[in-house]
Motif scaffolding. Structure first.
Motif, mmCIF file in Angstrom:
data_model
loop_
_atom_site.group_PDB
_atom_site.id
_atom_site.type_symbol
_atom_site.label_atom_id
_atom_site.label_comp_id
_atom_site.label_asym_id
_atom_site.label_seq_id
_atom_site.Cartn_x
_atom_site.Cartn_y
_atom_site.Cartn_z
ATOM 1 N N SER A 73 0.837 -1.188 0.000
ATOM 2 C CA SER A 73 0.000 0.000 0.000
ATOM 3 C C SER A 73 0.872 1.238 0.000
ATOM 4 C CB SER A 73 -0.904 0.005 1.226
ATOM 5 O OG SER A 73 -1.588 1.225 1.304
ATOM 6 N N ILE A 74 0.842 1.984 -1.085
ATOM 7 C CA ILE A 74 1.615 3.226 -1.164
ATOM 8 C C ILE A 74 0.779 4.279 -1.879
ATOM 9 C CG2 ILE A 74 3.861 2.060 -1.158
ATOM 10 C CD1 ILE A 74 3.905 2.493 -4.211
ATOM 11 N N TRP A 75 1.159 5.532 -1.671
ATOM 12 C CA TRP A 75 0.570 6.618 -2.441
ATOM 13 C C TRP A 75 1.399 6.837 -3.690
ATOM 14 C CZ3 TRP A 75 -4.078 8.445 -1.442
ATOM 15 C CH2 TRP A 75 -4.583 8.335 -0.132
ATOM 16 N N LYS A 76 0.731 7.180 -4.783
ATOM 17 C CA LYS A 76 1.412 7.511 -6.021
ATOM 18 C C LYS A 76 1.028 8.928 -6.452
ATOM 19 C CE LYS A 76 2.014 2.780 -7.585
ATOM 20 N NZ LYS A 76 1.848 1.797 -8.696
ATOM 21 N N THR A 77 1.956 9.611 -7.065
ATOM 22 C CA THR A 77 1.741 10.999 -7.452
ATOM 23 C C THR A 77 0.492 11.137 -8.319
ATOM 24 O OG1 THR A 77 4.095 11.451 -7.386
ATOM 25 C CG2 THR A 77 2.737 12.991 -8.633
ATOM 26 N N GLY A 78 -0.374 12.055 -7.923
ATOM 27 C CA GLY A 78 -1.571 12.336 -8.703
ATOM 28 C C GLY A 78 -2.760 11.460 -8.408
ATOM 29 N N GLU A 79 -2.644 10.474 -7.506
ATOM 30 C CA GLU A 79 -3.813 9.676 -7.131
ATOM 31 C C GLU A 79 -4.920 10.580 -6.612
ATOM 32 O OE1 GLU A 79 -3.542 5.568 -5.424
ATOM 33 O OE2 GLU A 79 -1.620 6.392 -4.781
ATOM 34 N N GLU A 80 -6.145 10.250 -6.981
ATOM 35 C CA GLU A 80 -7.274 11.093 -6.624
ATOM 36 C C GLU A 80 -8.055 10.529 -5.439
ATOM 37 O OE1 GLU A 80 -9.756 11.835 -9.985
ATOM 38 O OE2 GLU A 80 -8.340 13.277 -10.853
ATOM 39 N N VAL A 81 -8.531 11.436 -4.593
ATOM 40 C CA VAL A 81 -9.408 11.115 -3.468
ATOM 41 C C VAL A 81 -10.641 11.995 -3.592
ATOM 42 C CG1 VAL A 81 -9.674 11.073 -0.966
ATOM 43 C CG2 VAL A 81 -7.452 10.523 -1.993
ATOM 44 N N GLU A 100 10.405 10.366 1.366
ATOM 45 C CA GLU A 100 11.100 9.363 2.163
ATOM 46 C C GLU A 100 10.246 8.138 2.456
ATOM 47 O OE1 GLU A 100 14.273 9.688 2.882
ATOM 48 O OE2 GLU A 100 14.318 11.650 1.903
ATOM 49 N N ASP A 101 8.937 8.282 2.424
ATOM 50 C CA ASP A 101 8.051 7.184 2.787
ATOM 51 C C ASP A 101 6.747 7.332 2.022
ATOM 52 O OD1 ASP A 101 6.510 5.195 3.891
ATOM 53 O OD2 ASP A 101 6.682 5.893 5.965
ATOM 54 N N ALA A 102 6.554 6.490 0.999
ATOM 55 C CA ALA A 102 5.377 6.605 0.135
ATOM 56 C C ALA A 102 4.095 6.149 0.822
ATOM 57 C CB ALA A 102 5.584 5.809 -1.152
ATOM 58 N N HIS A 103 4.188 5.651 2.076
ATOM 59 C CA HIS A 103 2.969 5.407 2.844
ATOM 60 C C HIS A 103 2.336 6.723 3.304
ATOM 61 C CE1 HIS A 103 5.014 1.503 3.224
ATOM 62 N NE2 HIS A 103 3.794 1.004 3.307
ATOM 63 N N LYS A 104 3.086 7.810 3.213
ATOM 64 C CA LYS A 104 2.612 9.121 3.637
ATOM 65 C C LYS A 104 2.471 10.020 2.407
ATOM 66 C CE LYS A 104 5.215 8.749 7.963
ATOM 67 N NZ LYS A 104 6.263 9.368 8.813
ATOM 68 N N ALA A 105 1.544 10.962 2.463
ATOM 69 C CA ALA A 105 1.351 11.872 1.336
ATOM 70 C C ALA A 105 0.615 13.113 1.805
ATOM 71 C CB ALA A 105 0.587 11.201 0.214
ATOM 72 N N THR A 106 0.748 14.167 1.015
ATOM 73 C CA THR A 106 -0.094 15.346 1.167
ATOM 74 C C THR A 106 -1.200 15.263 0.131
ATOM 75 O OG1 THR A 106 1.724 16.733 1.952
ATOM 76 C CG2 THR A 106 -0.193 17.852 1.055
ATOM 77 N N LEU A 107 -2.441 15.344 0.572
ATOM 78 C CA LEU A 107 -3.588 15.362 -0.322
ATOM 79 C C LEU A 107 -4.081 16.798 -0.420
ATOM 80 C CD1 LEU A 107 -5.587 12.287 1.054
ATOM 81 C CD2 LEU A 107 -3.680 12.313 -0.573
ATOM 82 N N SER A 108 -4.170 17.330 -1.617
ATOM 83 C CA SER A 108 -4.562 18.730 -1.770
ATOM 84 C C SER A 108 -5.530 18.900 -2.926
ATOM 85 C CB SER A 108 -3.325 19.605 -1.988
ATOM 86 O OG SER A 108 -2.601 19.179 -3.122
#
Length: 312
Positions: A73-81, A100-108
């Motif tokens: 489970s990782i975040w990928k650039t541009g994934e939509e929520v 550093e850790d793709a389990h974390k992301a900023t959602l904007s």
């Protein structure tokens, strides 16, 4: 009216954070009764943290798709929520993973509200798209348009409370949220028993999957009030004997047989069943490789196959 809002939302396990969240919900804060102005557009920034499966969102594998036993489970650039207020989609957030850790992301992104009442309103966060629908799958897992990753790997965080609306500091504070997988992912490949008892791989062109109690979800509303149930059909872009993938959401929680009806490149039809344990129905990764079917018009070799293998 347009305002900027920065929302800090730690997407972590609910148990670990319950105490802190209750303290932040202390009563007598006058801001808790404030309401966001109708039809206001807000800029939103969320700090998101995801745990590993099964309470996860993004998809990545270890090794080759045909043999992997791990979905990460990782975040990928541009994934939509997608952000919902009751049954209405009020905006879209996109992910920027932590370097550093793709389990974390900023959602904007931005949301448009008709009313947000602190201490009362709740929102739902849904990935990867606004329409919750499992039809039209093509058997691909990652990357490609129409893949499970892009269109069918639904996760949701429900009942996320809007705790405070601070118009003075242009801030909305929400409760913590946990994203939960809404379906299992099946890896499938098939073979059949010939008259001489040898087994040959089926070059599948399409497969239709049905469940014993008819509770496979074809589509549903975000709030779950409307659900359409029935078989799920997968049409492969290129017919193949290699393993392919399908996302299945089952409204029945008990053990049950799932039936596969496969069409090959010569339009021959094969059929057989697999017992799916209850534990594999919610958020699992289930391997059904080299399942033996019988060919219609030929004497049955097997009608119920052995129990499915859960690898996650």
């Amino acid at each position: 009216m347009k305002k900027n809002i920065y929302v800090l939302l730690a997407l972590v396990g609910a148990i670990a954070w319950t105490g802190c969240m209750r303290e932040e919900l202390a009563p007598e804060d006058p801001r808790e009764q404030l309401t966001a102005a109708a039809d206001s557009v807000w800029t939103v920034s969320l700090q998101a943290v995801k745990k590993d499966a099964p309470d996860t969102k993004g998809l990545a594998i270890e090794g080759e798709e045909a043999n992997t036993t791990v979905l990460k489970s990782i975040w990928k650039t541009g994934e939509e929520v997608k952000v919902f207020l009751e049954s209405a989609c009020i905006g879209t957030l996109t992910a920027t993973p932590d370097a550093e850790d793709a389990h974390k992301a900023t959602l904007s992104g931005t949301v448009t509200t008709t009313a947000l009442v602190a201490g009362t309103s709740t929102i739902t966060l849904l990935t990867p798209r606004e329409t919750w629908d499992y039809t039209g799958q093509a058997g691909t897992l990652l990357e490609a348009a129409g893949s499970i990753e892009k269109m069918y790997h639904y996760t949701a965080a429900t009942g996320v409370l809007v705790k405070a609306v601070d118009t003075e500091n242009n801030t909305i504070t929400t409760d913590n949220a946990t994203f939960v997988n809404q379906q299992s992912i099946f890896r499938l490949s098939f073979r059949y028993k010939k008259p001489d008892e040898t087994k040959a791989a089926i070059v599948a062109k399409s497969v239709t999957i049905s469940s014993e109690r008819g509770k496979l979800v074809q589509s549903q509303s975000v709030d779950g009030t409307t659900v359409t149930e029935g078989p799920i059909s997968v049409t492969l872009g290129t017919p193949s004997s290699a393993p392919f993938f399908v996302a299945l959401r089952n409204g029945d929680e008990a053990d049950e047989a799932v039936t596969f009806t496969v069409i090959d490149t010569e339009n021959a039809t094969y059929k057989g069943s697999k017992l799916i344990p209850a534990g594999y129905k919610a958020g699992g990764f289930v391997s059904v490789k080299n399942a033996t079917l019988y060919r219609l018009g030929v004497s049955k070799s097997e009608t119920v196959i052995s129990t499915a293998e859960g690898v996650m």
